[in-house]
Scaffold this motif. Structure first.
Motif, PDB file in Angstrom:
ATOM      1  N   LEU A 168      47.004  45.935  28.017  1.00  0.00           N
ATOM      2  CA  LEU A 168      46.934  44.483  27.791  1.00  0.00           C
ATOM      3  C   LEU A 168      48.151  43.937  27.049  1.00  0.00           C
ATOM      4  O   LEU A 168      48.193  42.762  26.697  1.00  0.00           O
ATOM      5  N   ASP A 169      49.147  44.802  26.797  1.00  0.00           N
ATOM      6  CA  ASP A 169      50.365  44.331  26.121  1.00  0.00           C
ATOM      7  C   ASP A 169      51.085  43.283  26.956  1.00  0.00           C
ATOM      8  O   ASP A 169      51.287  43.474  28.170  1.00  0.00           O
ATOM      9  N   ASP A 170      51.504  42.206  26.290  1.00  0.00           N
ATOM     10  CA  ASP A 170      52.237  41.143  26.995  1.00  0.00           C
ATOM     11  C   ASP A 170      53.528  41.673  27.616  1.00  0.00           C
ATOM     12  O   ASP A 170      53.974  41.168  28.643  1.00  0.00           O
ATOM     13  N   ALA A 171      54.101  42.698  27.000  1.00  0.00           N
ATOM     14  CA  ALA A 171      55.350  43.278  27.518  1.00  0.00           C
ATOM     15  C   ALA A 171      55.163  43.837  28.937  1.00  0.00           C
ATOM     16  O   ALA A 171      56.126  43.931  29.708  1.00  0.00           O
ATOM     17  N   ASN A 172      53.929  44.190  29.299  1.00  0.00           N
ATOM     18  CA  ASN A 172      53.668  44.775  30.623  1.00  0.00           C
ATOM     19  C   ASN A 172      53.074  43.762  31.607  1.00  0.00           C
ATOM     20  O   ASN A 172      52.684  44.127  32.726  1.00  0.00           O
ATOM     21  N   LYS A 173      53.027  42.503  31.200  1.00  0.00           N
ATOM     22  CA  LYS A 173      52.422  41.443  32.023  1.00  0.00           C
ATOM     23  C   LYS A 173      52.995  41.428  33.443  1.00  0.00           C
ATOM     24  O   LYS A 173      54.211  41.526  33.641  1.00  0.00           O
ATOM     25  N   GLY A 174      52.069  41.325  34.420  1.00  0.00           N
ATOM     26  CA  GLY A 174      52.500  41.265  35.823  1.00  0.00           C
ATOM     27  C   GLY A 174      52.769  42.622  36.440  1.00  0.00           C
ATOM     28  O   GLY A 174      53.079  42.738  37.622  1.00  0.00           O
ATOM     29  N   LYS A 175      52.655  43.679  35.634  1.00  0.00           N
ATOM     30  CA  LYS A 175      52.946  45.031  36.138  1.00  0.00           C
ATOM     31  C   LYS A 175      51.822  45.999  35.790  1.00  0.00           C
ATOM     32  O   LYS A 175      52.040  47.187  35.576  1.00  0.00           O
ATOM     33  N   VAL A 176      50.594  45.456  35.694  1.00  0.00           N
ATOM     34  CA  VAL A 176      49.449  46.267  35.273  1.00  0.00           C
ATOM     35  C   VAL A 176      48.439  46.382  36.407  1.00  0.00           C
ATOM     36  O   VAL A 176      48.057  45.376  37.008  1.00  0.00           O
ATOM     37  N   GLY A 177      47.996  47.591  36.700  1.00  0.00           N
ATOM     38  CA  GLY A 177      46.982  47.809  37.732  1.00  0.00           C
ATOM     39  C   GLY A 177      45.725  48.425  37.140  1.00  0.00           C
ATOM     40  O   GLY A 177      45.791  49.163  36.160  1.00  0.00           O
ATOM     41  N   LEU A 178      44.577  48.097  37.742  1.00  0.00           N
ATOM     42  CA  LEU A 178      43.310  48.723  37.335  1.00  0.00           C
ATOM     43  C   LEU A 178      42.664  49.321  38.577  1.00  0.00           C
ATOM     44  O   LEU A 178      42.932  48.884  39.696  1.00  0.00           O
ATOM     45  N   ILE A 179      41.794  50.292  38.367  1.00  0.00           N
ATOM     46  CA  ILE A 179      41.064  50.845  39.509  1.00  0.00           C
ATOM     47  C   ILE A 179      39.931  49.897  39.878  1.00  0.00           C
ATOM     48  O   ILE A 179      39.203  49.412  39.008  1.00  0.00           O
ATOM     49  N   ASN A 180      39.808  49.649  41.179  1.00  0.00           N
ATOM     50  CA  ASN A 180      38.742  48.777  41.651  1.00  0.00           C
ATOM     51  C   ASN A 180      37.476  49.593  41.901  1.00  0.00           C
ATOM     52  O   ASN A 180      37.094  49.883  43.020  1.00  0.00           O
ATOM     53  N   ASP A 187      28.405  41.803  39.340  1.00  0.00           N
ATOM     54  CA  ASP A 187      28.706  40.393  39.643  1.00  0.00           C
ATOM     55  C   ASP A 187      29.951  39.942  38.898  1.00  0.00           C
ATOM     56  O   ASP A 187      30.812  39.261  39.458  1.00  0.00           O
ATOM     57  N   LYS A 188      30.041  40.330  37.640  1.00  0.00           N
ATOM     58  CA  LYS A 188      31.193  39.949  36.806  1.00  0.00           C
ATOM     59  C   LYS A 188      32.481  40.578  37.351  1.00  0.00           C
ATOM     60  O   LYS A 188      33.537  39.953  37.359  1.00  0.00           O
ATOM     61  N   TRP A 189      32.344  41.838  37.774  1.00  0.00           N
ATOM     62  CA  TRP A 189      33.513  42.550  38.298  1.00  0.00           C
ATOM     63  C   TRP A 189      34.063  41.836  39.541  1.00  0.00           C
ATOM     64  O   TRP A 189      35.277  41.645  39.665  1.00  0.00           O
ATOM     65  N   TYR A 190      33.172  41.474  40.454  1.00  0.00           N
ATOM     66  CA  TYR A 190      33.644  40.810  41.681  1.00  0.00           C
ATOM     67  C   TYR A 190      34.195  39.411  41.399  1.00  0.00           C
ATOM     68  O   TYR A 190      35.125  38.959  42.057  1.00  0.00           O
ATOM     69  N   GLU A 191      33.670  38.806  40.362  1.00  0.00           N
ATOM     70  CA  GLU A 191      34.195  37.509  39.916  1.00  0.00           C
ATOM     71  C   GLU A 191      35.655  37.703  39.461  1.00  0.00           C
ATOM     72  O   GLU A 191      36.534  36.885  39.776  1.00  0.00           O
ATOM     73  N   LEU A 192      35.883  38.780  38.723  1.00  0.00           N
ATOM     74  CA  LEU A 192      37.247  39.090  38.250  1.00  0.00           C
ATOM     75  C   LEU A 192      38.188  39.347  39.435  1.00  0.00           C
ATOM     76  O   LEU A 192      39.308  38.827  39.484  1.00  0.00           O
ATOM     77  N   LEU A 193      37.724  40.159  40.386  1.00  0.00           N
ATOM     78  CA  LEU A 193      38.554  40.489  41.559  1.00  0.00           C
ATOM     79  C   LEU A 193      38.939  39.231  42.335  1.00  0.00           C
ATOM     80  O   LEU A 193      40.058  39.119  42.826  1.00  0.00           O
TER      81      LEU A 193
END
Length: 422
Positions: free
Chosen positions: A192-204, A414-420
């Motif tokens: 969640l570091d701002d320095a990595n903004k736009g370059k962060v991936g999570l597992i779906n 439900d929350k997860w799909y809302e995020l996606l």
């Protein structure tokens, strides 16, 4: 070919066919044996062609692999037990499959190597001083109890055969992010570091990605959880409020569904840091991408592989299913998957099938004395390297949470799909 020779060829073929059919009457078991097909449904993580070919050769049965993404395979298996004979995935799928009546108990007496399975599965701890970790430690959902529920009191029937397992965290590319110190400066907060903004991936995968996100939010000091393995509705609301806000700011660049896709994310520069599994890290390194598998000071997210028997399996195929389960703990598969960074539940049986440098690196956390190859035959570990996070004992002594299906799973979904979709 002339008409005559054509006819001769035809007769010869027919003759051969007749011989075969006579043989068939004399020895039907030869054919019956060949006809059995075992359908194994799971993910690309363990459903690898080399293992399928070897198992078919050694067991004399036909094996069909049905690989899918984590969420898809669980959905399919829970809804349709007729679609598989054996199910391979992670322990967070057990409660769903058990409650859906999609799987049946496995008899430990039919598992040849059951006594060799180590304490991690049977007690939830690799050694007495290890952290148990929040959520569904494998022992909590392993044994079938008298009332047909699952629990930690030992019995002769189990919900899954334990086999592969590992601890996961995130991988980061040291070309862009300075290498940290294991268990000290490396932290889930980096996601969640701002320095990595736009370059962060999570597992779906809602039962996995949610914990990576929660560990990151907690490590960043944005909120705390009473029990991270069983979040309340209020906690879920707050967690997703934080994540949605981050997503709208363009913080996340993607959610991956398979290991090859996670490798692709790193390769194309879509991400510099993301949730990762060990084979993905090995594959990146094999392709020259300097990815470090973090050892977060807060602890790992752990998972345990489960092999489950379909409630719809026929008696004939059940025999083959037990053969295949036993084969998985017979040594070779454990040695094979060690080369992608996975552990097996009875490692001592695989040790003789690994070279000393392999065993020392993967299990003991010692320096690689030679270049080591991964399961794809590419060099994935260079001589002089150490395994990220150290030995089997060290890594499994630092579990923060296990992949888990929480009580509020439907709500979190439900929350997860809302995020996606945000």
């Amino acid at each position: 070919m002339s008409h005559t020779s054509n006819r001769r060829h035809f007769l010869r073929t027919i003759g051969a066919g007749a011989a075969v059919s006579t043989l068939a009457f004399k020895a039907p078991f030869v054919f019956a044996k060949k006809m059995i097909t075992l359908r194994v449904m799971g993910t690309h993580v363990t459903l690898q062609e080399e293992l399928r070919q070897r198992a078919m050769r050694e067991l004399g049965i036909n094996i069909e692999f049905i690989p899918m993404g984590s969420a898809a395979v669980l959905q399919k298996a829970a809804a349709d037990p007729d679609s598989f004979d054996l199910y391979e995935q992670w322990s967070d799928s057990i409660n769903i499959l058990w409650q859906a009546g999609a799987i049946q108990p496995i008899e430990t007496e039919r598992l040849v190597y059951w006594d060799e399975v180590n304490d991690l599965t049977k007690t939830g701890k690799i050694n007495p001083t290890a952290k148990l970790g929040a959520g569904d430690a494998p022992n909590k959902i392993l044994y079938v109890q008298n009332d047909d529920s699952l629990g930690s009191t030992p019995s002769k029937q189990i919900s899954f055969m334990p086999y592969v397992h590992n601890v996961d965290s995130f991988g980061y590319n040291t070309r862009f992010i300075e290498q940290g110190t294991p268990y000290d400066s490396e932290s889930w907060a980096w996601l969640l570091d701002d320095a990595n903004k736009g370059k962060v991936g999570l597992i779906n995968a809602p039962t996995i990605g949610i914990f990576d996100a929660a560990l990151a939010v907690q490590a960043k000091g944005l909120m705390t959880f009473k029990d991270i393995g069983n979040m309340t509705i209020t906690e879920l609301d707050k967690l997703f409020e934080i994540l949605l806000s981050k997503k709208r700011q363009g913080h996340f660049s993607g959610f991956w569904t398979s290991v090859p896709q996670s490798v692709d994310f790193m390769k194309t520069g879509r991400v510099n840091i993301q949730s990762m599994f060990s084979p993905g890290v090995s594959a990146c390194r094999g392709q020259g991408i300097p990815v470090v598998f973090a050892s977060p000071k807060e602890g790992y997210r752990a998972w345990h592989g489960v092999m489950c028997l379909s409630s719809s399996v026929t008696e004939e195929v059940k025999e083959a299913a037990y053969k295949y389960m036993n084969w998985w703990l017979s040594g070779y598969p454990g040695a094979f998957i060690a080369r992608q960074g996975y552990y097996i539940s009875n490692p001592e049986r695989s040790q003789p099938l690994m070279s000393k440098p392999e065993w020392d690196f993967w299990y003991e956390g010692k320096e690689a004395t030679i270049d080591l190859k991964g399961t794809d035959d590419r060099v994935s570990v260079l001589a002089g390297n150490f395994r990220d996070g150290g030995s089997y004992q060290k890594r499994f002594s630092n579990v923060a949470v296990w992949n888990t299906v929480m009580q509020n799973y439907d709500y979190s979904l439900d929350k997860w799909y809302e995020l996606l979709n945000a």
